[in-house]
Design a protein around this motif. Structure first.
Motif, PDB file in Angstrom:
ATOM      1  N   UNK A 130       0.801  -1.218   0.000  1.00 46.81           N
ATOM      2  CA  UNK A 130       0.000   0.000   0.000  1.00 46.81           C
ATOM      3  C   UNK A 130       0.833   1.267   0.000  1.00 46.81           C
ATOM      4  N   UNK A 131       2.014   1.170  -0.558  1.00 47.37           N
ATOM      5  CA  UNK A 131       2.864   2.362  -0.632  1.00 47.37           C
ATOM      6  C   UNK A 131       2.895   2.885  -2.064  1.00 47.37           C
ATOM      7  N   UNK A 132       2.719   4.191  -2.186  1.00 45.46           N
ATOM      8  CA  UNK A 132       2.693   4.844  -3.500  1.00 45.46           C
ATOM      9  C   UNK A 132       4.073   5.416  -3.834  1.00 45.46           C
ATOM     10  N   UNK A 165       4.056   6.358   3.403  1.00 45.09           N
ATOM     11  CA  UNK A 165       3.464   5.530   2.342  1.00 45.09           C
ATOM     12  C   UNK A 165       3.428   6.265   1.008  1.00 45.09           C
ATOM     13  N   UNK A 166       4.097   7.402   0.939  1.00 40.39           N
ATOM     14  CA  UNK A 166       4.188   8.137  -0.323  1.00 40.39           C
ATOM     15  C   UNK A 166       5.651   8.477  -0.585  1.00 40.39           C
ATOM     16  N   UNK A 167       6.133   8.059  -1.730  1.00 43.47           N
ATOM     17  CA  UNK A 167       7.517   8.360  -2.102  1.00 43.47           C
ATOM     18  C   UNK A 167       7.485   9.133  -3.425  1.00 43.47           C
ATOM     19  N   UNK A 168       8.060  10.308  -3.433  1.00 36.57           N
ATOM     20  CA  UNK A 168       8.097  11.126  -4.642  1.00 36.57           C
ATOM     21  C   UNK A 168       9.525  11.116  -5.184  1.00 36.57           C
ATOM     22  N   UNK A 169       9.663  10.794  -6.460  1.00 37.68           N
ATOM     23  CA  UNK A 169      10.985  10.716  -7.078  1.00 37.68           C
ATOM     24  C   UNK A 169      11.057  11.711  -8.243  1.00 37.68           C
ATOM     25  N   UNK A 170      12.066  12.543  -8.206  1.00 46.75           N
ATOM     26  CA  UNK A 170      12.312  13.494  -9.294  1.00 46.75           C
ATOM     27  C   UNK A 170      13.793  13.415  -9.610  1.00 46.75           C
ATOM     28  N   UNK A 171      14.133  12.909 -10.776  1.00 44.03           N
ATOM     29  CA  UNK A 171      15.552  12.920 -11.128  1.00 44.03           C
ATOM     30  C   UNK A 171      15.815  14.202 -11.906  1.00 44.03           C
ATOM     31  N   UNK A 172      15.699  14.162 -13.215  1.00 37.88           N
ATOM     32  CA  UNK A 172      15.872  15.399 -13.983  1.00 37.88           C
ATOM     33  C   UNK A 172      14.510  15.998 -14.294  1.00 37.88           C
TER      34      UNK A 172
END
Lengths: 767, 158
Positions: free
Chosen positions: A218-220, A246-253
Motif C-alpha cells: 500500500x505504498x505509493x 506511504x508516499x515516495x516522490x521521485x524526481x531525477x531530472x
C-alpha cells in the motif's frame, strides 16, 4: 549533530567555488541518458488521460462513463463521483500563510475552460484518448466572468465562496509608510498611469508528467516533474488519506519549471488513484495543449500607479492599486500579491508609500508562480514611470535611477536593511559598458528603422522570507576512501544547483570537485526540502550543504588529530590532504578515514540545517532596440545585463540563468501572451506556433556582467540568488528603449507590432 | 493490430512490432527503448524530437513509425563514440553551458550535427538559422551558439 552557521570561517582563497567546473548533470543530458519522469516505463504500465471541459463555468448535471468503460482496453474511469472530495491547497507550502485551499481533485462544478472533469486509464495512450470522447457530460451553464473588472462588480457570480466579497482571493494587501498626502504636496511633478499586464506562461519544454505505482504494502511511488517533491508528497498523503511514509516522490531530472511546477496539477492525484484502482502502474503525460490549458501563467492584471517627484529629482510619494487576475483558483495569488505589492516600497527610494494589492478570481486559466513572482509586474510599472519622470524633469534616465537607487541600510521589502550598494554598482557599470551617454546621442531619427537605448532596474530576494519561514537541509557523508556523498532535497530544475552545492561542499572540505557525488530527488532518502523556487537554492540549500560539510570536516579532523599527533585546530585539508599547520606532517584524507587492520572505517555523517532570512540581488539591464516604423516590429539588438549576486559559485551557470531570464522577459514584453476569448473563456493560442516565444533567430547577443560587490552574510561565502532577477529588469529596459527610439511611452505588455503602428499613427495625427 | 517494421537505429538493425498510427517518436521511445529523444509538443513545433533519418534531420513526431521502414535512424544515444567518449558537440555543450534543463538538448545537438555535416564553417547567423525550429526555454541560446561555434572551430583544426 547540527552546527551553527556562524561557525563557518570566511574565506578568500577559493579552489572550487567561483570556477565553471563541468556540471555534474550534463553528461547525461547531452548523451540522452538523463532520466526524466516521462521516461519511466514499468511492466504492465497503463496510460492515463484527462477529459477537459469546454465551458468556462458550469455545474456538471450528469456524467456518463459507461461507453468509455465498455471500450476494450479501458481499465478505469474517474469522475467527481468516484474520487475523494477533499479540499486541498493548489500549492501546499506548509509553513506559508500565502496559499489558498480551494481545489478538489474533481468537483461537480467547473470554473475555467479546460479544467479536468474525468480521467481514464487504458492499455495504450491511443485507447485512453479514444475513451475520452465516449464520456458524456451534461452541463448546467453558470454566468462566467473573465476580467477583473467584471469579476469585481457587486452582482458578479462568486467563483469560490471563501467569505470575501467581489471574488477577492485574499483580503487586500495594504502597505503604508510615511505620509502620502505630504509626499504629493511636496511634489513638483505628479505622474499617474494605468499599466495593463499580459498573460505570459512559463512554457517549460517538458510537459507535466508523472508515473505512479502502488506496491503490495500500500505504498505509493510517484515519479513526477515537480520543483517541490516534499509538497507533492504532503498533498498526496493528505488527500489520499495515507501517512507520509506511504508516499515516495521521485524526481531525477526536470525539463524546466520556472516556478509553475510548484503547484499540483490534478494529474498527480488522478494518476495515483488510477494506479490504485487498477493495481497497475499508470503514466500520465499532458499534451502541449494541456500544458497550456491546465498549466499556470504569470498573473495578468492592472496596476494604477501615481508618483510625485521634485525638480531636484527625488521621489516624494508613491501610491499604487494593484489588481491581479488569479484565474479560477487561488494557487499562488496570496504570495504573488504580497511579494509584488511589498516590492513597490523599494527599488527607487521613497519615504511615503500607500500601496494596496488584490487578487481576483475569474473564470480563466489559473495564474500561479512564475519566475519574478509579482515583481515583474510591479517593477515594470515603477521603472517605466520613473523613466518618464526623469525625462520630464530633464534628467538622464540612468543618472536619475542611480540617484534614486535603493542603497545600504534602506529598508528592503522584507523589512531587512539592504546590504551593500548593489543596484548603484550595477547602474554605474552598465553606464560605462554601454557607453550610455554617447550611444543615446544617435537615438530616434526619422528613418524607417529607428534605434533607441533603454535602462531597466530590479532587485529581488533570495528566499521567500517573510512569507515563508524557509529551511534548507543537507546531509554530507564521507566514504572510507575520502570521497563524499551529498544528500540534498533540492530539485534538479536544470539550473545547475547540484553542481553548485557540490562545489560548496568540496570547497568547505578541501577536496576536489570530482570527489563529490550527489544523491537527490527521492523523498524516502534525502532530507526534507521545501522545494526549488524563490531564487534560494544556492543561498539556502548551498548554506545548508556548507554547514553539513563543515560538520563532517570537524569529525574528520578530530579523528585525524591523534594520528598526526596534533590538535584538531592545527589541521587543514587542502586537495584531499590533511596537514599540520606549521609543520611538514601530513596524511591523505583517504588514509585518515580508511579502515585499518580489522578496524572498520568510522561513520562520518554531517548534517546541516539552515533557516535563512533574506538577501537581495540587484540588476540593471541596458538594451538597444530597433523599431521598424513600417511593420511595427521591434528587434532587440543587444542586451547588457549587469547583475550583482554576491559570491558567484559557477560563473557559466549564473550567466546561463541571466541569459535565459532575458529570453523569457523579451518574450513577455514583446510577443508572449496567452490569450483568452472574452466571450467564452476559451484559450485561443495553446500551442508553440500561436504562443510566440523568442527563439534562436530573435535572440540578440547578450553581454553578461556579474558583480560580487555586495555579498550577503546569509549565503555561502556571500552568495545570493540569481534565478528570478533577469526576467524583471529586461521588460522596462525594452519599453524605455522603444520610447527612446520612437518617442512613444507604452504602459502595457506585450507591446506588439500593432500597438507600435497604432501609436505611430496617433503621433502623426497629433502632429 | 501491429505491423512489423525494420529499420537501422544507431547502427543496429531493429525489427519492431508497432501500431500503424504510432509516430516514429513514440516508436523510438516505447518500442525502441530510446528515451533520449524528447516529446515537447508532438506536432512539429519544438524540435525536441529531432533525429537523423537517412542522414537528414527530421522531427520524429511528424514521421510515422511505418514510414521509417528500411531507413537509417540516428538518435542522440548513437552520437557518442563510446560511453566514456562523447562526440565533440556533446563535449562543447558541456564546456560552454549549452544545456540547462536538458530537455531540448538532444534535439538541438542532433540539429547542430546536421548543420555541421553540411556546413563545417557556419557563421553565427547560420547557426541561429539552423536552430530556428528548436525551442530552448532556458538558455537564451547564447551558450548554445557558443557551443556549436566552438565545435566547428575545433573540428576545423583537427
Amino acid at each position: 549533530m547540527t552546527i551553527h552557521e556562524k561557525d563557518i570561517p570566511q574565506k578568500t582563497d577559493f579552489t572550487v567555488v567561483g570556477k565553471s567546473v563541468k556540471r555534474s548533470d550534463t553528461l547525461e543530458k547531452v548523451t540522452g541518458s538523463a532520466v526524466y519522469a516521462g521516461d519511466i516505463a514499468l511492466p504492465g504500465m497503463l496510460h492515463g488521460k484527462i477529459k477537459r471541459c469546454e465551458i468556462a463555468h458550469a455545474q456538471i448535471k450528469r456524467i456518463d462513463t459507461s461507453k468509455a468503460l465498455a471500450l476494450k482496453g479501458v481499465k478505469a474511469v474517474l469522475t467527481h463521483e468516484n474520487v475523494p472530495h477533499v479540499l486541498h491547497y493548489g500549492s501546499p507550502h506548509p509553513r506559508s500563510a500565502s496559499c489558498t485551499k480551494d481545489q478538489y481533485i474533481f468537483d461537480h462544478r467547473v470554473r475555467y475552460w479546460g479544467e479536468g472533469v474525468a480521467a481514464v486509464a487504458a492499455v495504450t495512450e491511443e485507447i485512453a484518448e479514444e475513451a475520452l470522447h465516449l464520456i458524456e457530460i451534461e452541463y448546467e451553464p453558470l454566468p462566467a466572468v473573465f476580467t477583473i473588472e467584471e469579476a469585481m462588480k457587486p452582482d458578479a457570480p462568486l467563483i469560490y465562496d471563501n467569505g470575501l466579497d467581489h471574488n477577492n482571493v485574499l483580503p487586500p494587501v495594504v502597505v503604508r509608510r510615511g505620509d502620502i498626502d505630504k509626499g504629493f504636496a511636496e511634489a513638483d511633478l505628479i505622474l499617474e498611469n494605468e499599466f495593463d499586464l499580459g498573460r505570459p506562461t512559463p512554457a517549460y519544454m517538458e510537459p507535466n508528467v508523472c508515473v505512479t505505482q502502488w506496491d503490495g504494502n500500500g505504498k505509493l511511488t510517484i515519479w513526477s516533474s515537480t520543483q517541490t517533491a516534499f509538497m507533492v508528497r504532503g498533498a498526496l498523503a493528505e488527500v489520499l488519506g495515507v501517512p507520509l511514509n506511504k508516499v515516495r516522490v521521485v524526481v531525477d531530472h526536470m525539463g524546466g519549471g520556472f516556478g509553475a511546477k510548484q503547484d499540483l496539477f490534478q494529474h498527480e492525484f488522478l494518476c495515483a488513484l488510477l494506479a490504485r484502482e487498477t493495481a497497475k502502474p499508470v503514466r500520465m503525460e499532458y499534451t502541449r495543449k494541456e500544458t497550456f490549458l491546465g498549466g499556470r501563467s504569470r498573473h495578468p492584471g492592472k496596476i494604477w500607479l501615481k508618483q510625485g517627484f521634485t525638480k531636484d529629482g527625488r521621489i516624494t510619494a508613491r501610491q499604487a492599486r494593484i489588481v491581479f487576475n488569479s484565474g479560477a483558483y487561488g494557487s499562488h495569488s496570496p504570495g504573488v500579491t504580497n511579494v509584488g505589492t511589498a516590492a513597490m516600497t523599494s527599488l527607487y527610494r521613497c519615504e511615503n508609500v500607500d500601496l494596496e494589492g488584490r487578487a481576483i478570481y475569474t473564470n480563466t486559466p489559473i495564474a500561479g508562480a512564475f519566475r519574478g513572482y509579482g515583481v515583474v509586474q510591479t517593477y515594470f510599472a515603477i521603472d517605466l514611470q520613473v523613466d518618464e519622470a526623469a525625462e520630464r524633469l530633464g534628467f538622464d534616465p540612468a543618472e536619475f535611477k542611480l540617484k534614486n537607487a535603493v542603497r545600504e541600510g534602506d529598508i528592503a521589502p522584507s523589512g531587512h536593511p539592504i546590504v551593500g550598494h548593489g543596484l548603484e554598482d550595477c547602474i554605474r557599470r552598465g553606464i560605462e559598458e554601454s557607453d550610455w551617454v554617447n550611444v543615446r546621442k544617435t537615438s530616434g531619427g526619422s528613418g524607417v528603422k529607428r534605434r533607441g537605448w533603454g535602462i531597466g532596474c530590479e532587485m529581488h530576494g533570495s528566499s521567500a522570507y517573510p512569507g515563508i519561514k524557509e529551511q534548507g537541509n543537507a546531509i554530507v557523508k564521507m566514504n572510507e576512501d575520502g570521497t563524499v556523498t551529498l544528500l540534498t532535497g533540492t530539485a534538479g530544475l536544470g539550473t545547475g544547483a547540484h553542481t553548485a552545492l557540490s562545489q560548496i561542499v568540496a570547497e568547505e572540505l578541501g577536496v576536489p570537485f570530482e570527489s563529490i557525488g550527489v544523491v537527490q530527488g527521492d523523498t524516502d532518502v534525502v532530507p526534507w526540502d521545501i522545494g526549488a523556487f524563490a531564487s534560494h537554492t544556492t543561498y539556502m540549500g548551498g548554506r545548508a550543504a556548507q554547514i553539513a560539510a563543515a560538520d563532517v570536516k570537524r569529525q574528520v579532523l578530530s579523528h585525524a588529530a591523534p594520528l598526526l599527533e596534533a590538535e584538531a585546530d592545527q589541521l587543514t585539508i587542502e586537495g584531499g590532504v590533511i596537514r599540520v599547520t606549521g609543520t611538514n606532517r601530513s596524511m591523505t584524507l583517504k588514509d585518515a578515514v580508511a579502515p585499518h587492520r580489522g578496524i572498520p572505517a568510522i561513520q562520518l555523517v554531517g548534517v546541516g540545517t539552515y533557516t535563512p532570512t533574506k538577501s537581495y540581488s540587484f540588476g540593471a539591464h541596458f538594451v538597444e532596440v530597433e523599431v521598424d516604423t513600417e511593420t511595427g516590429e521591434v528587434a532587440v539588438l543587444q542586451v547588457i545585463p549587469v547583475h550583482e549576486i554576491g559570491k558567484v559559485v559557477h560563473p557559466i551557470a549564473a550567466a546561463g540563468q541571466i541569459e535565459g531570464g532575458i529570453q523569457q522577459g523579451i518574450g513577455h514584453t514583446l510577443s508572449e501572451d496567452y490569450v483568452i476569448d472574452l466571450t467564452t473563456g476559451r484559450s485561443l493560442n495553446p500551442s508553440f506556433v500561436d504562443y510566440k516565444m523568442p527563439l534562436s533567430m530573435d535572440m540578440p547577443p547578450i553581454r553578461t556582467i556579474i558583480l560580487e560587490t555586495a555579498p550577503d552574510p546569509g549565503g555561502p561565502w556571500g552568495a545570493k540568488g540569481v534565478g528570478e532577477d533577469p526576467i524583471i529588469a529586461i521588460g522596462p529596459a525594452i519599453a524605455n528603449a522603444i520610447h527612446d527610439a520612437i518617442g512613444v511611452r507604452f504602459h502595457h505588455y506585450p507591446i506588439t507590432p500593432e500597438n507600435i503602428l497604432d501609436a505611430l499613427r496617433e503621433t502623426t495625427k497629433e502632429a | 493490430m501491429k505491423l512489423i517494421v525494420t529499420m537501422t537505429v544507431n547502427g543496429e538493425e531493429r525489427e519492431l512490432a508497432i501500431p500503424p498510427s504510432r509516430t516514429l517518436l513514440d516508436v523510438l521511445r516505447n518500442e525502441g527503448g530510446l528515451t533520449g529523444t524528447k516529446k515537447g509538443c508532438d506536432v512539429g513545433d519544438c524540435g525536441a524530437c529531432t533525429v537523423m533519418m537517412d542522414g537528414k534531420p527530421v522531427n520524429a513526431c511528424l514521421v510515422l513509425g511505418i514510414e521509417a521502414e528500411g531507413t537509417v535512424i540516428e538518435t542522440i544515444e548513437g552520437l557518442q563514440h563510446a560511453p566514456d567518449r562523447p562526440h565533440l558537440l556533446q563535449e562543447k555543450f558541456m564546456e560552454h553551458g549549452g544545456s540547462q534543463c536538458g530537455f531540448c538538448t538532444p534535439g538541438i545537438v542532433m540539429m547542430a550535427k546536421a548543420l555541421l555535416d553540411e556546413n563545417p564553417d557556419p557563421t553565427d547567423d547560420e547557426i541561429r538559422f539552423a536552430l530556428a525550429g528548436n525551442i530552448c526555454r532556458c538558455t537564451g541560446y547564447t551558450k548554445i551558439i557558443d557551443a556549436v561555434r566552438a565545435t566547428a572551430e575545433t573540428m576545423r583544426t583537427q
